[in-house]
Each structure stands twice: as C-alpha cells, then as structure tokens.
Design an enzyme around this catalytic site. Structure first.
Site, PDB file in Angstrom:
ATOM      1  N   HIS A  59      42.849  14.852  12.096  1.00 40.47           N
ATOM      2  CA  HIS A  59      41.876  15.860  11.662  1.00 40.47           C
ATOM      3  C   HIS A  59      40.526  15.623  12.353  1.00 40.47           C
ATOM      4  CE1 HIS A  59      39.460  18.402   8.959  1.00 40.47           C
ATOM      5  NE2 HIS A  59      38.660  17.377   8.788  1.00 40.47           N
TER       6      HIS A  59
ATOM      7  N   ARG B  15      32.461  19.533  18.901  1.00 40.81           N
ATOM      8  CA  ARG B  15      31.862  18.783  20.021  1.00 40.81           C
ATOM      9  C   ARG B  15      32.927  18.555  21.081  1.00 40.81           C
ATOM     10  NH1 ARG B  15      30.821  15.910  15.538  1.00 40.81           N
ATOM     11  NH2 ARG B  15      32.650  14.705  16.070  1.00 40.81           N
TER      12      ARG B  15
END
Ligand code: MN
Length: 438
Positions: free
Chosen positions: A142, A151
């Site tokens: 996850h 990001r």
C-alpha cells in the site's frame, strides 16, 4: 507468546450447536470478546459462540466457577472489558480455558444456556473504551502504491524500511460496526484552482486494516521490550480507517493526516484474542535485499512466529444492490502476514521505545493491508489508480470512490490444516449523504 493448548483442539465441540456450522466465525476454538446490548437492557460483555453471545454477567451469576475465576469474571460481569484486559495474558488464558470447558461440557448446558443472547438480536458497541488511537502504515505494498500516486519520484521514503511509520489519531470518532456516518466536509483544492474550497469529500475511501487492542499498559519512561511486547496485546479486530483522499492530498504535508482521517473509523464488534490466534502464527522475515531491523526490533520469537496469518476481504454493497436484494460484491482479498512489513510486537516495542505510555484499551491501526498483487489492494485509491480507472460492479454501476448509500464490509478469518477455522465477524458501515453546509 500464546501457545497451542487444549482450547485449540480441533476435536473440541460446543453444546451450542451453531458453533459447529460450516464456515462459522465463532467455533469454540475462537471465543472473542465484545460489548453487546439487547433492546433497552444495559451493555454487557459477551463472548461469541456460534450465532450466540454468552452474557458474562449472567454467566458469572449462574455458572459454577472457582473463587479465582470469579475474581477474573468480576470486571467482565460489571461490563468493564478494559479492567479485565489490564489483568494480563495469564488471566485471559485462565478464563479462556474455563469458558472453553464450560461451553463444551454438556453438564454446564442447563446452567449456561439461559445466558446466551442471539447475535442477530444484539446491538454492538466498540468492544472496549478506547483511550488513545495510533494508526501505523505497515502495509508496504500500500505504501509503495500510494507513494507512486502522490510522489512518483520517491514512492517509498527512505525511512520506511527502518521506522514503523505511524501517526497519533483520535479515539473519539471510532465507531462500532453497523453505525452509519455522514460524508464529511473538508478543505480541498481542485486541480488547477488557486484556492481551496470547503465541500463534501468527493474521494471518500475505505482502508482495510487490522486493529490491535492493547491489554496491559506501561508506565511513562519504561519502554516495552520486543520479547515482552505481546504480553501487552489483548487481541486483534478488523478496522476500517475511512479516509477523504482529496482532503488528505491538500493537508497531509508537512505533519501528516489530520481531518482526512478523523471523521470516522469503524471497528469490528469482536476482539479475537492472541490466544485464539496461536495456531495461525507465521514466521517474520526480511528479504536479504532490505535492511534488517535495528536490534530493539529483532528477536527470536518474533522471527519464528511474529506474524499473523489472517485472510482479509473487502465487500461493497451499493444502495441499488441493496434495493434489488443483491448480495455484496467482493472488491479484494489480502492477508495480514503477506501485507505487513512489521509485526504487532514490533509496533508495540517501537511505540514505547522513547518512553510513551500505553494504556489498556489503546488501539493501533495496522495501516492499509494491501497484498502484493494490484487486485489485492486494500483501498479504492489503489484499486482505481487514484480514481482514474473506475471499477465496474456486477450491477453495471461504476465506482472510483465510495458513494452515498454504499455499505463497505471488512471480513477476516484464519484457516490452516490441523486447526479449526476462526473468524473476526464483520466490520461494516454505510455512508450517508453529507449534511447541508452551515
Ligand atoms: Mn489508515
């Protein structure tokens, strides 16, 4: 650590016949604790057995218990699970052995059968009084998937493989399974906009997590060593850490989650004790390519069997499915041991290493437990790639995120050869439309 004993014997059967039903979450080998109420009667601590709950207040009055067991039952009869949890692992095991014996022993049936409450007639509260709540981030698949969305250049931050990442959340909005909640408002900044708006979240998500219930605390300034860490844990539950992804994206830097995570979290009614989980332990290991944990997070027991083999599922039923009488649809399946980068014991040891005090009833969320494969994702954020690839349900309805009227249900169970399957029951909640803005 809890060992296998007579309470795990696969041959053990209860005089509560429904406990033997195939697929039953609550055979006599489980015996989880919860807080239950029938009608307008007072809340009681119950132990799930088959499709019933044993009312421990009535059972304390009616059963034939030794003096030592009466002392253990006293806080439970008074409805105080926290006080019982604080007595520690040995007390928990003693009571488990006695309950197991009484629920198997036909000669106890006449006394204890009147203490059974049908679960279908019960209302459930959160299982104990939750003082402090910490949410971890142990699901490495996850963390990597979400990191890629937020990001792309640095999905896993450099600390991830060294520090069990977490944040301090709020206990006040942890809700019992079955309790609906209202879609929250929050501050979001639409793509390309100069300024944020206050509006109902448009990216409401669930998070498939395990809840870790602390039984025995520690004084401030006295860390809990890894080798003793599990003595401080009462058990595990299912936990849905509802999240508003648009609010989260705008607010999360630099201090982490705030309002995106504090409007509702749903916990399952039953806490499955570490004792019941003893047959379902797994080794904990690190890939040789990864850094080995610092010494305070390493131990022989932790390596040999620090992980819990819990199979997890997420189910979605839309309002249209409910209206048409259609069952919930399984969105994904995962496993606690496959998903978690850190063990329960490591979380306890790390949480306290600087001197933080834990108290009975504190709750840890594990973090979202996505499996390694994309279809094993524990959130819609991952399943729909940030909302860009909607999933299609059997009704033809599409979902990018959770919509009003949707019911999300988490399920969990443990199954392996040589042991009787045990389950966690359901952790379920329905989303209601946002309130009119004031
Ligand atoms: Mn979470």
């Amino acid at each position: 650590m809890s060992e296998r004993d007579a309470t795990h014997d696969p041959a053990l059967r209860s005089w509560v016949e429904s406990a033997q039903a195939p697929g039953c979450d609550f055979p006599i080998q489980n015996l989880p604790f919860g807080r239950v109420r029938r009608g307008d009667q007072p809340w009681r601590i119950g132990v799930a057995i088959g499709d019933q709950a044993l009312d421990l207040r009535l059972a304390a009055e009616r059963g034939r218990w030794s003096g030592a067991l009466r002392a253990l039952l006293h806080p439970l009869a008074a409805g105080d699970l926290n006080a019982f949890m604080a007595l520690g692992a040995q007390a928990r095991r003693s009571l488990r052995a006695a309950l197991s014996h009484a629920l198997a022993d036909r000669s106890a049936q006449a006394l204890l059968a009147p203490c059974l409450l049908p679960q279908s007639q019960l209302e459930f509260d959160v299982p104990c009084t939750i003082g402090d709540y910490t949410d971890f981030y142990v699901g490495i698949h996850h963390a990597a998937a979400v990191g890629r969305l937020f990001r792309p250049d640095a999905p896993l931050l450099p600390n991830y493989k060294w520090v069990p990442i977490g944040y301090h959340g709020r206990a006040s909005t942890i809700l019992p399974s079955g309790r609906p909640f209202v879609r929250p408002h929050g501050q979001v900044r639409p793509a390309g906009a100069d300024a944020p708006l206050l509006q109902p979240t448009a990216r409401l998500d669930y998070e498939l997590e395990m809840g870790i219930v602390i039984g025995v605390g520690n004084p401030p300034g006295q860390p809990i060593a890894l080798a003793q860490a599990e003595d401080h844990v009462f058990g595990l539950a299912l936990f849905n850490d509802w999240s508003a992804r648009d609010v989260q994206a705008w607010e999360y830097q630099p201090l982490g989650p705030f309002l995106a995570k504090n409007f509702a979290s749903t916990v399952s009614p039953w806490v499955v004790t570490l004792d019941a989980l003893a047959p379902f332990r797994r080794a904990f290991s690190r890939s040789p390519d990864d850094p080995q944990p610092l010494p305070y997070l390493q131990g022989a027991d932790n390596a040999a069997r620090g992980a819990f083999d819990v199979q997890l599922e997420v189910w979605l039923q839309t309002a249209a499915m409910r209206d048409a009488g259609l069952p919930a649809h399984c969105l994904s399946r995962s496993n606690f041991a496959d998903a978690a980068y850190w063990t329960v014991a490591q979380l306890v040891a790390h949480h306290t290493v600087g001197g933080c005090a834990l108290r009975p009833g504190d709750l840890f969320g594990s973090g979202t437990l996505s499996g390694p494969a994309p279809e094993q994702a524990g959130s819609l954020l991952e399943l729909t790639h940030g909302g860009s690839r909607p999933i299609t349900l059997p009704t033809g309805e599409q979902r990018r995120f959770v919509e009003d009227g949707d019911t999300v249900t988490l399920r969990g169970f443990c199954q392996r050869p040589g042991a009787v399957r045990i389950g966690f029951g359901a952790c379920s909640a329905t989303v209601l439309p946002a309130a009119p803005q004031r």
